[in-house]
Structures are given as structure tokens and as C-alpha cells.
Design an enzyme around this catalytic site. Structure first.
Site, PDB file in Angstrom:
ATOM      1  N   LYS A   1       3.449 -10.696   6.918  1.00 57.69           N
ATOM      2  CA  LYS A   1       4.103 -10.666   5.608  1.00 57.69           C
ATOM      3  C   LYS A   1       5.194 -11.758   5.508  1.00 57.69           C
ATOM      4  CE  LYS A   1       1.805  -7.244   3.611  1.00 57.69           C
ATOM      5  NZ  LYS A   1       1.012  -7.386   2.382  1.00 57.69           N
TER       6      LYS A   1
ATOM      7  N   LEU B   1      -7.509 -10.422 -11.895  1.00 61.15           N
ATOM      8  CA  LEU B   1      -8.325 -10.137 -10.715  1.00 61.15           C
ATOM      9  C   LEU B   1      -7.435  -9.497  -9.659  1.00 61.15           C
ATOM     10  CD1 LEU B   1     -11.175 -12.102  -9.126  1.00 61.15           C
ATOM     11  CD2 LEU B   1      -9.340 -11.316  -7.643  1.00 61.15           C
TER      12      LEU B   1
ATOM     13  N   ASP C   1     -14.400  -9.993  -0.439  1.00 61.91           N
ATOM     14  CA  ASP C   1     -13.794  -9.809   0.884  1.00 61.91           C
ATOM     15  C   ASP C   1     -12.842 -10.989   1.105  1.00 61.91           C
ATOM     16  OD1 ASP C   1     -13.175  -9.763   3.575  1.00 61.91           O
ATOM     17  OD2 ASP C   1     -15.210  -9.280   4.244  1.00 61.91           O
TER      18      ASP C   1
ATOM     19  N   TYR D   1       2.439  -7.113  11.975  1.00 59.80           N
ATOM     20  CA  TYR D   1       2.346  -6.858  10.525  1.00 59.80           C
ATOM     21  C   TYR D   1       3.490  -7.591   9.812  1.00 59.80           C
ATOM     22  CZ  TYR D   1       2.421  -4.471   6.024  1.00 59.80           C
ATOM     23  OH  TYR D   1       2.438  -4.198   4.670  1.00 59.80           O
TER      24      TYR D   1
ATOM     25  N   SER E   1      -8.779   1.731  -2.787  1.00 57.76           N
ATOM     26  CA  SER E   1      -7.799   2.813  -2.618  1.00 57.76           C
ATOM     27  C   SER E   1      -6.382   2.304  -2.916  1.00 57.76           C
ATOM     28  CB  SER E   1      -7.858   3.364  -1.181  1.00 57.76           C
ATOM     29  OG  SER E   1      -7.502   2.349  -0.267  1.00 57.76           O
TER      30      SER E   1
ATOM     31  N   SER F   1       5.919  -6.986   0.978  1.00 55.55           N
ATOM     32  CA  SER F   1       6.493  -5.786   1.596  1.00 55.55           C
ATOM     33  C   SER F   1       7.962  -6.054   1.908  1.00 55.55           C
ATOM     34  CB  SER F   1       5.739  -5.504   2.901  1.00 55.55           C
ATOM     35  OG  SER F   1       6.427  -4.568   3.698  1.00 55.55           O
TER      36      SER F   1
ATOM     37  N   ILE G   1      -2.660   1.110  -3.770  1.00 55.71           N
ATOM     38  CA  ILE G   1      -1.960   0.349  -4.815  1.00 55.71           C
ATOM     39  C   ILE G   1      -2.948  -0.413  -5.699  1.00 55.71           C
ATOM     40  CG2 ILE G   1      -0.282  -1.510  -5.201  1.00 55.71           C
ATOM     41  CD1 ILE G   1       1.021  -0.662  -2.449  1.00 55.71           C
TER      42      ILE G   1
HETATM   43  N1  LIG Z   1       1.431   1.596   2.131  1.00 56.19           N
HETATM   44  C1  LIG Z   1       2.562   0.997   2.428  1.00 56.19           C
HETATM   45  O1  LIG Z   1       3.476   1.589   3.014  1.00 56.19           O
HETATM   46  C2  LIG Z   1       2.788  -0.410   1.995  1.00 56.19           C
HETATM   47  C3  LIG Z   1       1.752  -1.272   1.693  1.00 56.19           C
HETATM   48  N2  LIG Z   1       2.030  -2.584   1.339  1.00 56.19           N
HETATM   49  C4  LIG Z   1       0.940  -3.505   1.055  1.00 56.19           C
HETATM   50  O2  LIG Z   1       0.227  -3.036  -0.074  1.00 56.19           O
HETATM   51  C5  LIG Z   1      -1.097  -3.546  -0.049  1.00 56.19           C
HETATM   52  C6  LIG Z   1      -2.079  -2.430  -0.361  1.00 56.19           C
HETATM   53  O3  LIG Z   1      -1.981  -1.434   0.620  1.00 56.19           O
HETATM   54  P1  LIG Z   1      -2.112   0.129   0.305  1.00 56.19           P
HETATM   55  O4  LIG Z   1      -2.613   0.346  -1.048  1.00 56.19           O
HETATM   56  O5  LIG Z   1      -0.861   0.777   0.732  1.00 56.19           O
HETATM   57  O6  LIG Z   1      -3.205   0.535   1.408  1.00 56.19           O
HETATM   58  P2  LIG Z   1      -4.735   0.998   1.328  1.00 56.19           P
HETATM   59  O7  LIG Z   1      -5.178   1.056   2.738  1.00 56.19           O
HETATM   60  O8  LIG Z   1      -4.867   2.196   0.476  1.00 56.19           O
HETATM   61  O9  LIG Z   1      -5.448  -0.211   0.595  1.00 56.19           O
HETATM   62  C7  LIG Z   1      -5.723  -1.439   1.215  1.00 56.19           C
HETATM   63  C8  LIG Z   1      -6.869  -2.087   0.476  1.00 56.19           C
HETATM   64  O10 LIG Z   1      -7.105  -3.379   1.058  1.00 56.19           O
HETATM   65  C9  LIG Z   1      -8.495  -3.472   1.309  1.00 56.19           C
HETATM   66  N3  LIG Z   1      -8.862  -4.475   2.291  1.00 56.19           N
HETATM   67  C10 LIG Z   1      -8.616  -4.507   3.614  1.00 56.19           C
HETATM   68  N4  LIG Z   1      -9.178  -5.597   4.164  1.00 56.19           N
HETATM   69  C11 LIG Z   1      -9.792  -6.271   3.149  1.00 56.19           C
HETATM   70  C12 LIG Z   1     -10.548  -7.462   3.063  1.00 56.19           C
HETATM   71  N5  LIG Z   1     -10.817  -8.200   4.143  1.00 56.19           N
HETATM   72  N6  LIG Z   1     -11.004  -7.852   1.847  1.00 56.19           N
HETATM   73  C13 LIG Z   1     -10.764  -7.126   0.737  1.00 56.19           C
HETATM   74  N7  LIG Z   1     -10.090  -5.956   0.764  1.00 56.19           N
HETATM   75  C14 LIG Z   1      -9.608  -5.556   1.956  1.00 56.19           C
HETATM   76  C15 LIG Z   1      -8.928  -2.060   1.697  1.00 56.19           C
HETATM   77  O11 LIG Z   1     -10.338  -1.942   1.622  1.00 56.19           O
HETATM   78  P3  LIG Z   1     -11.224  -0.931   2.534  1.00 56.19           P
HETATM   79  O12 LIG Z   1     -11.207   0.354   1.794  1.00 56.19           O
HETATM   80  O13 LIG Z   1     -12.559  -1.575   2.559  1.00 56.19           O
HETATM   81  O14 LIG Z   1     -10.553  -0.873   3.872  1.00 56.19           O
HETATM   82  C16 LIG Z   1      -8.177  -1.278   0.629  1.00 56.19           C
HETATM   83  O15 LIG Z   1      -8.858  -1.344  -0.600  1.00 56.19           O
HETATM   84  C17 LIG Z   1      -1.270  -4.187   1.331  1.00 56.19           C
HETATM   85  O16 LIG Z   1      -1.152  -5.581   1.201  1.00 56.19           O
HETATM   86  C18 LIG Z   1      -0.112  -3.622   2.137  1.00 56.19           C
HETATM   87  O17 LIG Z   1       0.282  -4.494   3.153  1.00 56.19           O
HETATM   88  C19 LIG Z   1       3.301  -3.030   1.233  1.00 56.19           C
HETATM   89  C20 LIG Z   1       4.358  -2.229   1.500  1.00 56.19           C
HETATM   90  C21 LIG Z   1       4.185  -0.878   1.929  1.00 56.19           C
HETATM   91  C1  LIG Z   2      13.717   3.875   7.473  1.00 56.54           C
HETATM   92  C2  LIG Z   2      13.981   3.498   8.889  1.00 56.54           C
HETATM   93  C3  LIG Z   2      13.026   3.023   9.746  1.00 56.54           C
HETATM   94  C4  LIG Z   2      11.607   2.894   9.390  1.00 56.54           C
HETATM   95  C5  LIG Z   2      11.117   2.235   8.361  1.00 56.54           C
HETATM   96  C6  LIG Z   2       9.707   2.152   8.078  1.00 56.54           C
HETATM   97  C7  LIG Z   2       8.731   2.884   8.910  1.00 56.54           C
HETATM   98  C8  LIG Z   2       9.320   1.376   7.055  1.00 56.54           C
HETATM   99  C9  LIG Z   2       7.956   1.129   6.715  1.00 56.54           C
HETATM  100  C10 LIG Z   2       7.649   0.200   5.809  1.00 56.54           C
HETATM  101  C11 LIG Z   2       6.292  -0.132   5.481  1.00 56.54           C
HETATM  102  C12 LIG Z   2       5.166   0.666   5.958  1.00 56.54           C
HETATM  103  C13 LIG Z   2       6.048  -1.253   4.783  1.00 56.54           C
HETATM  104  C14 LIG Z   2       4.743  -1.734   4.518  1.00 56.54           C
HETATM  105  O1  LIG Z   2       4.558  -2.868   4.185  1.00 56.54           O
HETATM  106  C15 LIG Z   2      13.355   2.664  11.171  1.00 56.54           C
HETATM  107  C16 LIG Z   2      13.019   1.242  11.423  1.00 56.54           C
HETATM  108  C17 LIG Z   2      12.583   3.550  12.116  1.00 56.54           C
HETATM  109  C18 LIG Z   2      14.867   2.761  11.448  1.00 56.54           C
HETATM  110  C19 LIG Z   2      15.536   3.834  10.756  1.00 56.54           C
HETATM  111  C20 LIG Z   2      15.394   3.702   9.298  1.00 56.54           C
END
Ligand SMILES: NC(=O)C1=CN([C@@H]2O[C@H](COP(=O)(O)OP(=O)(O)OC[C@H]3O[C@@H](n4cnc5c(N)ncnc54)[C@H](OP(=O)(O)O)[C@@H]3O)[C@@H](O)[C@H]2O)C=CC1
Ligand SMILES: CC1=C(/C=C/C(C)=C/C=C/C(C)=C/C=O)C(C)(C)CCC1
EC number: 1.1.1.300
Length: 307
Positions: free
Chosen positions: A158, A7, A64, A154, A13, A141, A15
Site C-alpha cells: 500500500k 469501472l 483479473d 501488506y 465481495s 488503506s 467494498i
Molecule cells: N477490509 C479491510 O480491513 C480493508 C481493506 N482495504 C482494501 O480494500 C480493498 C477491498 O478489500 P475488501 O473489500 O475489504 O476485501 P474482500 O476480500 O471482500 O474483496 C477483495 C476483492 O478483490 C478481489 N481480488 C483479489 N485478487 C484479485 C485479482 N487478481 N483480480 C481481480 N480481483 C481480485 C477479490 O476477488 P476474489 O473473490 O476472486 O478473491 C475480491 O473481490 C482492498 O484493496 C483492500 O486492501 C483497505 C483498508 C482496510
Molecule cells: C488499533 C491498533 C492496532 C491494530 C490495528 C489494525 C489491526 C489495523 C488494521 C487495518 C487494516 C486491516 C487495514 C487494511 O488495509 C495495533 C497495531 C495492534 C496497536 C494497537 C492499536
């Protein structure tokens, strides 16, 4: 052997979608995927990507993570309520100075990213414990272990996920359950677009001039470039996640981005905690020299890793 039931939350969208499709398309048909999303009107992209796996190795269901009722209904609709692998992926970002965010906005982030996982486990963990089998995989993350400028809430959500899982992992071991945190760095998905657009539209009038300037002219200005030079794709994260799922004794933590590891390593290198903060400070505020040097260094690492 019967396929394992998986599940996944948040499959409209990014990941979640990439992982659901990858597992449903497994050539050895090792998985039956329940790809869930909160809003079924957003299922078209998944339907298209799933192709002929739909209705066979992949079913789409409503879930949800902010609604206990929706979780209960979804889990009860699965044969024998049997979930062998739970992937807690649904999540959302939030950037900007805290003075410009409402408590309600912050609460929604905690409610989705942290309490969403808690709600899922309250419903699914008891069955796994009874069966003494199951793998709980959480898309955490790098911000689950290290804070980043203007990502205060955020990162807190996490960190909460990671603290919760670290405690639960000890109990899980007793019940022969597996628990794995996947820790990506930046990933190019809707997440990045939504967060950037919200940041661009943010009303910064509640912040002082210096803070507003830092957010606009340092953070937002370099945001796209950071994602371009460091960012992975949703498919990359799906690949890492499947590897972890198929590992016999999966690790508790798994970072997906080797280009990011030098930054997270700073945290473990200094128990006082000053080293990562001082380094990030220098990277951000002496940005003319060090920030662009860091980005060039990342580009070099990327180039070398491709060779
Ligand atoms: N992108 C990044 O840089 C990073 C992302 N992550 C983590 O990866 C995970 C997926 O994100 P990512 O694929 O990037 O982003 P997306 O925005 O593409 O996907 C997020 C998904 O979560 C869903 N969602 C949000 N709220 C709820 C809810 N209440 N119930 C069920 N589904 C919900 C969204 O649905 P809807 O379409 O309805 O909004 C969407 O399907 C997250 O946990 C994020 O924190 C971790 C590290 C980096
Ligand atoms: C690389 C880098 C930076 C930004 C990092 C970012 C923006 C990371 C985003 C991570 C995400 C979106 C994780 C999601 O869960 C800083 C801090 C500006 C300092 C300089 C080096």
C-alpha cells in the site's frame, strides 16, 4: 446528461460489491457501472445485490488485475473504451512474521495490490489523457501511510501504491485528471476473515518462540476485538467513496475512519518518525494496561460519535 462510466475492480465481495451496487442504484442515474471480478463463478452475491439494476445501470465483466490480457479484453469491450471513473479496489491482505511467509506469497500481494493498479493504469490512463478527463480512485488503506505490526508486506504494497500515486498526481494535474486515494482503517469484509483464518492456520515453526507468541497471543488474540471496536462496514466505505467522486475538486487523500485519525496523525506530528513507532510499541507490548486502555478509549470515542 449521459451517465458517467465507472469501472470497479474486485466486485465479488466487500467494498467493491457495495460500491458497485450503491452507484448502480443512484436515484439520479448518474452512473453506468462496469462491476468486474477475476472469477465470474463468484458473481452470485453481486447479482443478488444488484437486483433490477443488472443489465441496465450495472454490467458484470471479467477482469483479473494480475493479467494484462484480461484487462485489455475488458477495457476493449467497453463502448469507445470510455471509462470516466476508475475505481482500483481489488486487493488482498497478508499477516504474520516474515520468517513464516514465502517470497511467492509476498510477491502475490505486491502483484495484486501494487502491480494490479499499474497494469490498470497502463491500459486506461492514455485514453483519459487524450480526453483530458477522468477520475482515478484507489482504495488504499491507513496502511498506505503507516505500518502496523505483522502487516509488513501488506503495508509495503500500500505504501508502493501511495508513492506511485503521489508521483502520478502531478502529471495527472497537467492533463486535468483527478486522482484520489481512499484510506480506510479496518473494514469488516471477507478480507478480515481470510486474513484471520490464514493467520490462525499459519505454520509458525520458522519463527522463534518469542515472535510466534507475539503473533498468536497479542496480535491474533486481539484481532477480532480491534475489528469489532474500530471496524467500518463495506457500505460505509462505499458512501465515503461516492462522496469523494461527487466532490467537484476531490482531495488527493481521504481517511474514512475518524476513530483511527489519532493514530495516523502521530506520523505527521513527528518528522523523526519515532512517535508513532514508540506509541504503537507501548500499545502493543504494555498491552495489559495500555492496549486495553486504548480499546476502551476507542469504545468511548465510538459511543460519543453516535450521540
Ligand atoms: N477490509 C479491510 O480491513 C480493508 C481493506 N482495504 C482494501 O480494500 C480493498 C477491498 O478489500 P475488501 O473489500 O475489504 O476485501 P474482500 O476480500 O471482500 O474483496 C477483495 C476483492 O478483490 C478481489 N481480488 C483479489 N485478487 C484479485 C485479482 N487478481 N483480480 C481481480 N480481483 C481480485 C477479490 O476477488 P476474489 O473473490 O476472486 O478473491 C475480491 O473481490 C482492498 O484493496 C483492500 O486492501 C483497505 C483498508 C482496510
Ligand atoms: C488499533 C491498533 C492496532 C491494530 C490495528 C489494525 C489491526 C489495523 C488494521 C487495518 C487494516 C486491516 C487495514 C487494511 O488495509 C495495533 C497495531 C495492534 C496497536 C494497537 C492499536
Amino acid at each position: 446528461m449521459a451517465p458517467k462510466t465507472v469501472l470497479i475492480t474486485g466486485c465479488s465481495s466487500g467494498i467493491g460489491l457495495a460500491l458497485a451496487v450503491k452507484m448502480a442504484r443512484d436515484e439520479q442515474k448518474r452512473f453506468k457501472v462496469y462491476a468486474t471480478m477475476r472469477n465470474l463463478t463468484r458473481k452470485d452475491k453481486l447479482v443478488e445485490a444488484a437486483g433490477n439494476t443488472l443489465g441496465k445501470t450495472l454490467d458484470i465483466k471479467q477482469l483479473d488485475v494480475c493479467s494484462e490480457e484480461s484487462i485489455k479484453t475488458c477495457v476493449s469491450s467497453i463502448p469507445d473504451r470510455r471509462i470516466d471513473i476508475l475505481v482500483s479496489n481489488a486487493g488482498m491482505g497478508l499477516i504474520g512474521p516474515i520468517e513464516c511467509q514465502t517470497i511467492d506469497e509476498m510477491r502475490t500481494v505486491m502483484d495484486t495490490n501494487f502491480f494490479g493498479l499499474v497494469r490498470l493504469l497502463k491500459e486506461i490512463l492514455p485514453d483519459m489523457k487524450k480526453r483530458k478527463s477522468g477520475h482515478i480512485v484507489i482504495i488504499s488503506s491507513v496502511m498506505g501511510i503507516q505500518g502496523i505490526l505483522f502487516n509488513d508486506v501488506y503495508a509495503a504494497s500500500k505504501f508502493a501504491v501511495e508513492g506511485f500515486c503521489e508521483s502520478l498526481a502531478i502529471q495527472a494535474l497537467k492533463f486535468k485528471l483527478q486522482l484520489s486515494l481512499i484510506e480506510p482503517g479496518p473494514v469488516i469484509t471477507e478480507f478480515e476473515k481470510k486474513v484471520f483464518e490464514d493467520g490462525m492456520k499459519m505454520d509458525l515453526s520458522a519463527a522463534d518462540e518469542e515472535t510466534a507468541d507475539m503473533f498468536t497471543n497479542i496480535y491474533l488474540k486481539n484481532y477480532k476485538q480491534i475489528f469489532q471496536s474500530l471496524g467500518q462496514s463495506a457500505e460505509d466505505i462505499a458512501e465515503h467513496t461516492v462522496k469523494i467522486i461527487l466532490t467537484e475538486n476531490p482531495p488527493f487523500r481521504h481517511q474514512t475512519n475518524t476513530l483511527y485519525t489519532p493514530m495516523t496523525t502521530l506520523k505527521y506530528a513527528d518528522p523523526n518518525g519515532d512517535l508513532p513507532i514508540d506509541t504503537f510499541y507501548k500499545m502493543v507490548f504494555q498491552h495489559d494496561k495500555i492496549f486495553s486502555a486504548s480499546l476502551n478509549f476507542i469504545k468511548l470515542l465510538r459511543w460519543r460519535s453516535r450521540k
